[in-house]
Design an enzyme around this catalytic site. Structure first.
Site, PDB file in Angstrom:
ATOM      1  N   ASP A 250      -2.662  -7.109   6.621  1.00  8.70           N
ATOM      2  CA  ASP A 250      -1.636  -7.888   5.917  1.00  8.70           C
ATOM      3  C   ASP A 250      -2.170  -9.283   5.621  1.00  8.70           C
ATOM      4  OD1 ASP A 250       1.504  -7.624   5.290  1.00  8.70           O
ATOM      5  OD2 ASP A 250       0.968  -9.697   5.716  1.00  8.70           O
TER       6      ASP A 250
ATOM      7  N   ARG B 186       4.674   5.075  12.607  1.00  6.04           N
ATOM      8  CA  ARG B 186       5.400   3.845  12.954  1.00  6.04           C
ATOM      9  C   ARG B 186       6.449   4.078  14.038  1.00  6.04           C
ATOM     10  NH1 ARG B 186       6.712  -0.160  13.399  1.00  6.04           N
ATOM     11  NH2 ARG B 186       7.724  -1.354  11.768  1.00  6.04           N
TER      12      ARG B 186
ATOM     13  N   ARG C  17       5.534   2.430   3.939  1.00  4.74           N
ATOM     14  CA  ARG C  17       6.801   3.033   4.373  1.00  4.74           C
ATOM     15  C   ARG C  17       7.322   4.192   3.535  1.00  4.74           C
ATOM     16  NH1 ARG C  17       9.768  -2.627   5.081  1.00  4.74           N
ATOM     17  NH2 ARG C  17       8.414  -2.991   3.279  1.00  4.74           N
TER      18      ARG C  17
ATOM     19  N   TYR D 248       4.326 -19.076   2.433  1.00  9.94           N
ATOM     20  CA  TYR D 248       4.795 -18.407   3.657  1.00  9.94           C
ATOM     21  C   TYR D 248       4.717 -19.331   4.883  1.00  9.94           C
ATOM     22  CZ  TYR D 248       5.465 -13.872   1.459  1.00  9.94           C
ATOM     23  OH  TYR D 248       5.936 -12.849   0.675  1.00  9.94           O
TER      24      TYR D 248
ATOM     25  N   ARG E 238       0.131  -1.398  -2.402  1.00 15.68           N
ATOM     26  CA  ARG E 238       0.993  -0.907  -1.315  1.00 15.68           C
ATOM     27  C   ARG E 238       1.062   0.617  -1.298  1.00 15.68           C
ATOM     28  NH1 ARG E 238       4.251  -4.240   1.649  1.00 15.68           N
ATOM     29  NH2 ARG E 238       3.900  -6.428   1.236  1.00 15.68           N
TER      30      ARG E 238
END
Ligand code: 1CP
Length: 347
Positions: free
Chosen positions: A78, A42, A33, A155, A29
């Protein structure tokens, strides 16, 4: 067999347990963010726009390597977009991913997840990889990835978080045959997606099986390992190294040794020395700094990095990484310190 380039990136060599002059480093990652330049993009684009535009995905992929001296760039994508090839809708909003579960009746049903993988569905991913490879320095590796079959299965549950992991285990225990058919379908799609990425320029594939460590020791060999190996076989056939990552795997080390991965990525709950003994000299190790260390003062960061380098250095191939992703609240200055400390090595 692919003919090997004269000098492969350091990361690729370490993953193949070839001798290297220093420990390579990249971070799970590493794009995302915590980076101001990502947050700025974003504000102008949705997550899906960033992923599905090769130009934008390439920019985000390269952001962390432009800022820090990392040994690899991980393609911006993703694991959950694979569901599009199963006919399962997935969207992302500020609170996270939303997957339209095909199992709302509380039972598994194979007709709910029919594989319809067509490379055309992921043209944007192939183009992002091609573009990123062209822009990336030759000595830096381009990393592709897919989700692990069990993690993806979790998921697909009609709930999230802990409840999803509980339901995933319940359904596999109650309907093992149907569960395995669905896991095999997911594995076939994940294998095809991995192959597409290698053909487009990925030099390493990481299988993110974040939640597989919640399986008990006797469920992992039945419901995880065979399906992970379907994906790994596909990668191995293309001649690129593979990394298998799962959290909380101390009880599974013997099983991880049997997987067909070149390297095993561990979280901070696993002792690197023990892991290196159990996994043996054939497997490279990756990991496993606690992401909480990134929230600490500089001395703590340096001490912890040195400790991990000493422990990991005892295995034949070692790649420095975190035990899980960079937390969104991490300070980029701390990442810079971490990367520099790994590159300079213990003093
Ligand atoms: O709002 C935003 O901007 C989106 C946040 C975000 C990002 C940056 C998501 C939503 N996904 C990603 C990119 C991503 N996801 C990458 C590429 C970037 C990089 O690594 O540098 C990768 C490798 C992933 C992998 C991923 N997605 C995993 C496995 C690794 C892990 O962290 O455990 C998982 C479980 C996901 C699902 C997912 N996607 C996004 C979120 C917030 C989540 C986690 C949801 C949850 O907590 O269950």
């Amino acid at each position: 067999m692919k003919t090997k380039p004269v000098l492969e990136p350091l990361l690729v060599r370490a993953l193949q347990c070839e001798p290297v002059q220093r420990v390579p480093v990249w971070l799970m990652r590493q794009a995302g963010r915590y980076l101001p330049e990502y947050r700025k993009l974003r504000q102008e684009h949705s997550f899906e726009e960033l992923i599905k535009s090769p130009e934008l995905a390439t920019r985000v992929t390269l952001q962390p390597v432009e800022r820090f001296d990392l040994d690899g760039a991980i393609i911006f994508f993703d694991i959950l977009y694979l569901f599009e090839a199963l006919g399962v809708n997935v969207t992302f909003d500020d609170s996270g991913p939303k997957v339209q579960s095909p199992f709302t009746s509380g039972k598994l049903d194979t007709s709910a997840t029919r594989m319809s993988f067509e490379p055309g569905m992921f043209t944007h991913l192939a183009e992002s990889l091609e573009m990123a490879r062209k822009k990336l320095a030759r000595e830096k590796a381009l990393i592709g990835f897919v989700g692990g079959p069990f993690t993806l299965f979790s998921y697909l549950m009609p709930c999230v978080g802990e409840s999803a992991l509980l339901q995933a285990r319940r359904l596999l225990l109650e309907q093992p045959g149907t569960g395995k058919e669905i896991l095999a379908t997911i594995a076939e799609v994940a294998g095809a997606l991995a192959e597409l990425q290698v053909k487009a320029g990925a030099q390493v594939i990481q299988v993110f099986d974040t939640w597989a460590g919640i399986l008990p020791g006797d469920m992992f060999p039945e419901f995880a390992a065979p399906f992970i190996d379907i994906v790994l076989d596909r990668i191995n056939n293309l001649g690129v190294p593979s990394i298998y990552f799962a959290r909380n795997t101390t009880h599974l080390l013997g099983e991880l040794k049997k997987l067909k991965a070149s390297a095993i990525s561990l979280d901070w709950t696993v002792d690197l020395k023990i892991a290196s003994q159990v996994l043996g000299p054939e497997k490279a190790l990756q990991g496993n700094l606690d992401p909480a260390v990134l929230l600490c003062g500089n001395n703590v960061i340096q001490d912890r990095v040195y400790k991990a380098l000493r422990q990991g250095g005892e295995s034949r191939g070692f790649v420095f990484n975190l035990g899980h992703g960079v937390p969104p609240q991490a300070d980029p200055g701390k990442i810079e310190l971490l990367v520099d400390t790994v590159r300079k090595g213990p003093t």
